[in-house]
Design a protein around this motif. Sequence first.
Motif, PDB file in Angstrom:
ATOM      1  N   LEU A   1     -54.314 -28.326  60.296  1.00 31.91           N
ATOM      2  CA  LEU A   1     -54.147 -27.199  59.385  1.00 31.91           C
ATOM      3  C   LEU A   1     -55.161 -26.104  59.695  1.00 31.91           C
ATOM      4  CD1 LEU A   1     -52.690 -26.081  56.862  1.00 31.91           C
ATOM      5  CD2 LEU A   1     -54.428 -27.216  55.470  1.00 31.91           C
ATOM      6  N   CYS A   2     -56.384 -26.487  60.003  1.00 27.86           N
ATOM      7  CA  CYS A   2     -57.427 -25.509  60.350  1.00 27.86           C
ATOM      8  C   CYS A   2     -57.058 -24.747  61.612  1.00 27.86           C
ATOM      9  CB  CYS A   2     -58.772 -26.202  60.537  1.00 27.86           C
ATOM     10  SG  CYS A   2     -59.527 -26.772  59.001  1.00 27.86           S
ATOM     11  N   ARG A   3     -56.476 -25.437  62.588  1.00 25.84           N
ATOM     12  CA  ARG A   3     -56.051 -24.774  63.823  1.00 25.84           C
ATOM     13  C   ARG A   3     -54.977 -23.726  63.538  1.00 25.84           C
ATOM     14  NH1 ARG A   3     -55.710 -30.141  66.278  1.00 25.84           N
ATOM     15  NH2 ARG A   3     -57.609 -30.589  67.456  1.00 25.84           N
ATOM     16  N   LEU A   4     -54.040 -24.099  62.677  1.00 23.88           N
ATOM     17  CA  LEU A   4     -52.967 -23.169  62.334  1.00 23.88           C
ATOM     18  C   LEU A   4     -53.505 -21.961  61.586  1.00 23.88           C
ATOM     19  CD1 LEU A   4     -50.013 -22.363  62.155  1.00 23.88           C
ATOM     20  CD2 LEU A   4     -49.775 -23.861  60.166  1.00 23.88           C
ATOM     21  N   LYS A   5     -54.379 -22.200  60.624  1.00 24.89           N
ATOM     22  CA  LYS A   5     -54.938 -21.093  59.852  1.00 24.89           C
ATOM     23  C   LYS A   5     -55.793 -20.180  60.723  1.00 24.89           C
ATOM     24  CE  LYS A   5     -54.816 -23.135  55.228  1.00 24.89           C
ATOM     25  NZ  LYS A   5     -55.608 -23.553  54.043  1.00 24.89           N
ATOM     26  N   ALA A   6     -56.419 -20.746  61.751  1.00 21.28           N
ATOM     27  CA  ALA A   6     -57.225 -19.942  62.667  1.00 21.28           C
ATOM     28  C   ALA A   6     -56.338 -18.946  63.418  1.00 21.28           C
ATOM     29  CB  ALA A   6     -57.959 -20.836  63.657  1.00 21.28           C
ATOM     30  N   SER A   7     -55.113 -19.379  63.754  1.00 16.99           N
ATOM     31  CA  SER A   7     -54.189 -18.486  64.459  1.00 16.99           C
ATOM     32  C   SER A   7     -53.681 -17.385  63.542  1.00 16.99           C
ATOM     33  CB  SER A   7     -53.000 -19.272  65.031  1.00 16.99           C
ATOM     34  OG  SER A   7     -52.201 -19.807  63.994  1.00 16.99           O
ATOM     35  N   GLU A   8     -53.665 -17.644  62.238  1.00 11.28           N
ATOM     36  CA  GLU A   8     -53.195 -16.641  61.286  1.00 11.28           C
ATOM     37  C   GLU A   8     -54.204 -15.520  61.087  1.00 11.28           C
ATOM     38  OE1 GLU A   8     -52.341 -18.879  57.758  1.00 11.28           O
ATOM     39  OE2 GLU A   8     -50.269 -19.230  58.336  1.00 11.28           O
TER      40      GLU A   8
ATOM     41  N   SER B   1     -47.820 -14.244  69.557  1.00 16.71           N
ATOM     42  CA  SER B   1     -48.581 -14.757  68.412  1.00 16.71           C
ATOM     43  C   SER B   1     -47.689 -15.596  67.496  1.00 16.71           C
ATOM     44  CB  SER B   1     -49.217 -13.601  67.632  1.00 16.71           C
ATOM     45  OG  SER B   1     -48.226 -12.785  67.031  1.00 16.71           O
ATOM     46  N   ILE B   2     -46.434 -15.156  67.312  1.00 17.78           N
ATOM     47  CA  ILE B   2     -45.489 -15.917  66.491  1.00 17.78           C
ATOM     48  C   ILE B   2     -45.206 -17.265  67.147  1.00 17.78           C
ATOM     49  CG2 ILE B   2     -43.128 -16.021  65.634  1.00 17.78           C
ATOM     50  CD1 ILE B   2     -44.789 -14.097  64.056  1.00 17.78           C
ATOM     51  N   SER B   3     -45.015 -17.256  68.452  1.00 14.15           N
ATOM     52  CA  SER B   3     -44.739 -18.497  69.181  1.00 14.15           C
ATOM     53  C   SER B   3     -45.898 -19.482  69.054  1.00 14.15           C
ATOM     54  CB  SER B   3     -44.477 -18.183  70.655  1.00 14.15           C
ATOM     55  OG  SER B   3     -44.186 -19.354  71.371  1.00 14.15           O
ATOM     56  N   GLN B   4     -47.110 -18.968  69.116  1.00 17.64           N
ATOM     57  CA  GLN B   4     -48.295 -19.823  68.983  1.00 17.64           C
ATOM     58  C   GLN B   4     -48.343 -20.458  67.593  1.00 17.64           C
ATOM     59  OE1 GLN B   4     -52.373 -18.157  68.474  1.00 17.64           O
ATOM     60  NE2 GLN B   4     -52.850 -19.270  70.359  1.00 17.64           N
TER      61      GLN B   4
ATOM     62  N   LEU C   1     -47.550 -25.121  64.062  1.00 18.06           N
ATOM     63  CA  LEU C   1     -46.864 -25.619  62.871  1.00 18.06           C
ATOM     64  C   LEU C   1     -46.078 -26.881  63.207  1.00 18.06           C
ATOM     65  CD1 LEU C   1     -46.256 -25.104  59.890  1.00 18.06           C
ATOM     66  CD2 LEU C   1     -44.303 -23.695  60.591  1.00 18.06           C
ATOM     67  N   GLN C   2     -45.490 -26.929  64.393  1.00 16.49           N
ATOM     68  CA  GLN C   2     -44.793 -28.143  64.831  1.00 16.49           C
ATOM     69  C   GLN C   2     -45.765 -29.322  64.914  1.00 16.49           C
ATOM     70  OE1 GLN C   2     -42.287 -27.687  68.386  1.00 16.49           O
ATOM     71  NE2 GLN C   2     -42.142 -25.509  67.917  1.00 16.49           N
ATOM     72  N   ASP C   3     -46.966 -29.062  65.433  1.00 11.79           N
ATOM     73  CA  ASP C   3     -47.981 -30.121  65.517  1.00 11.79           C
ATOM     74  C   ASP C   3     -48.323 -30.651  64.126  1.00 11.79           C
ATOM     75  OD1 ASP C   3     -48.067 -29.767  68.253  1.00 11.79           O
ATOM     76  OD2 ASP C   3     -49.835 -28.459  68.216  1.00 11.79           O
ATOM     77  N   LEU C   4     -48.407 -29.735  63.173  1.00  9.86           N
ATOM     78  CA  LEU C   4     -48.738 -30.120  61.807  1.00  9.86           C
ATOM     79  C   LEU C   4     -47.626 -30.980  61.196  1.00  9.86           C
ATOM     80  CD1 LEU C   4     -51.031 -29.596  59.737  1.00  9.86           C
ATOM     81  CD2 LEU C   4     -49.654 -27.717  58.837  1.00  9.86           C
ATOM     82  N   HIS C   5     -46.390 -30.584  61.439  1.00  8.43           N
ATOM     83  CA  HIS C   5     -45.264 -31.347  60.901  1.00  8.43           C
ATOM     84  C   HIS C   5     -45.142 -32.696  61.590  1.00  8.43           C
ATOM     85  CE1 HIS C   5     -43.014 -28.829  57.989  1.00  8.43           C
ATOM     86  NE2 HIS C   5     -43.689 -27.842  58.571  1.00  8.43           N
TER      87      HIS C   5
ATOM     88  N   LEU D   1     -48.465 -28.418  53.039  1.00 10.99           N
ATOM     89  CA  LEU D   1     -47.613 -28.257  54.209  1.00 10.99           C
ATOM     90  C   LEU D   1     -46.489 -27.262  53.919  1.00 10.99           C
ATOM     91  CD1 LEU D   1     -46.726 -29.191  57.074  1.00 10.99           C
ATOM     92  CD2 LEU D   1     -45.330 -30.925  55.925  1.00 10.99           C
ATOM     93  N   ASP D   2     -45.860 -27.409  52.754  1.00 11.79           N
ATOM     94  CA  ASP D   2     -44.813 -26.468  52.360  1.00 11.79           C
ATOM     95  C   ASP D   2     -45.342 -25.038  52.322  1.00 11.79           C
ATOM     96  OD1 ASP D   2     -43.117 -28.570  52.114  1.00 11.79           O
ATOM     97  OD2 ASP D   2     -42.826 -28.428  49.948  1.00 11.79           O
ATOM     98  N   ALA D   3     -46.531 -24.883  51.725  1.00  7.59           N
ATOM     99  CA  ALA D   3     -47.100 -23.546  51.553  1.00  7.59           C
ATOM    100  C   ALA D   3     -47.417 -22.883  52.892  1.00  7.59           C
ATOM    101  CB  ALA D   3     -48.363 -23.630  50.700  1.00  7.59           C
ATOM    102  N   VAL D   4     -48.015 -23.627  53.813  1.00  2.00           N
ATOM    103  CA  VAL D   4     -48.387 -23.043  55.097  1.00  2.00           C
ATOM    104  C   VAL D   4     -47.156 -22.780  55.957  1.00  2.00           C
ATOM    105  CG1 VAL D   4     -48.739 -25.184  56.407  1.00  2.00           C
ATOM    106  CG2 VAL D   4     -50.110 -23.171  56.958  1.00  2.00           C
ATOM    107  N   THR D   5     -46.125 -23.603  55.795  1.00  2.00           N
ATOM    108  CA  THR D   5     -44.876 -23.373  56.530  1.00  2.00           C
ATOM    109  C   THR D   5     -44.204 -22.097  56.041  1.00  2.00           C
ATOM    110  OG1 THR D   5     -44.552 -25.760  56.811  1.00  2.00           O
ATOM    111  CG2 THR D   5     -42.638 -24.354  57.164  1.00  2.00           C
ATOM    112  N   ILE D   6     -44.180 -21.929  54.723  1.00  2.00           N
ATOM    113  CA  ILE D   6     -43.618 -20.692  54.153  1.00  2.00           C
ATOM    114  C   ILE D   6     -44.413 -19.484  54.632  1.00  2.00           C
ATOM    115  CG2 ILE D   6     -43.498 -19.377  52.004  1.00  2.00           C
ATOM    116  CD1 ILE D   6     -41.075 -21.049  52.366  1.00  2.00           C
ATOM    117  N   ALA D   7     -45.732 -19.620  54.739  1.00  2.00           N
ATOM    118  CA  ALA D   7     -46.572 -18.511  55.188  1.00  2.00           C
ATOM    119  C   ALA D   7     -46.209 -18.099  56.616  1.00  2.00           C
ATOM    120  CB  ALA D   7     -48.047 -18.902  55.111  1.00  2.00           C
TER     121      ALA D   7
END
Length: 274
Positions: free
Chosen positions: A15-22, A31-34, A39-43, A159-165
């Motif tokens: 989750l921290c990795r994903l938020k860092a990209s945001e 950037s969207i692809s990254q 997000l796939q890794d998180l799921h 997970l739902d919240a970050v996916t929606i983001a």
Amino acid sequence: MHLIELSIAKFEENLCRLKASETVCSSSFSSISQKLTRLQDLHECVENFLLLPLTQQALAQECGDKWINELLDGSLRLLDVCGIIKDALLQTKECTHELQSIMRRRRGGDMSFISEVRKYLTSRKDVKKAMNNALKVRESNCTDKNHETPAVVNMLKELDAVTIAVFESLLSFIAGSKSKSSSWAFVSKLVQPKRIACKGEEVANTNELEKVDAALQSLVSHKSKKSDNTIQVEDVQIWLQDLEANIQDIEEGLECLLRRLIKTRVSLLNIFSH
């Protein structure tokens, strides 16, 4: 509960990795692809987490009807939004492909070419409207962690919240800017030879969809005069080729994510059905 705690720790790490990209101020396909990859890794982490017997036991025992409904509604909402985005990308890609075909056969001033460009721009308006509507009607999800809520539920809700983001980022990217002045700013940047020379630096964070929209609108509106500084049809053809390839890449990422969303929903349905 040791395995659950380890899994939650791994989830937090991803989750921290994903938020860092945001936090990166970039509006581009790369950037969207990254973000989609992370997000796939998180799921995937959550997929494996839900396979643990202890996780299934915790969810079955600790979740009341309220949490069950929230988690199932959340997973269904993610599937709906993912479907909306996939449809929008498919429509844009098909129009992009048609436009490329006619551009290879026709000259820039040909009325058939102009008609196809207008068709593309009309399609883009419809897509933008759908994306903006999806952003408006999106339900706000409470992401605050509640100590009274089971840790497993908190993780799934986050997970739902970050996916929606991430989906919001993609929806906004596809919708593009609502300002005409900002669209024409793309044209002014792209038609200047000095800036084209360092395009990698200037347009690195450019929304590629907006760039193509603005260039095509310029051609249709005859805003570009025949000089060395005008946007040429050949340039637009190159941008359209890149655009189609980028859309294909995002579609593949969304397809992988969609499969993971379905797996997660099936796992939840199986757990709560017992």
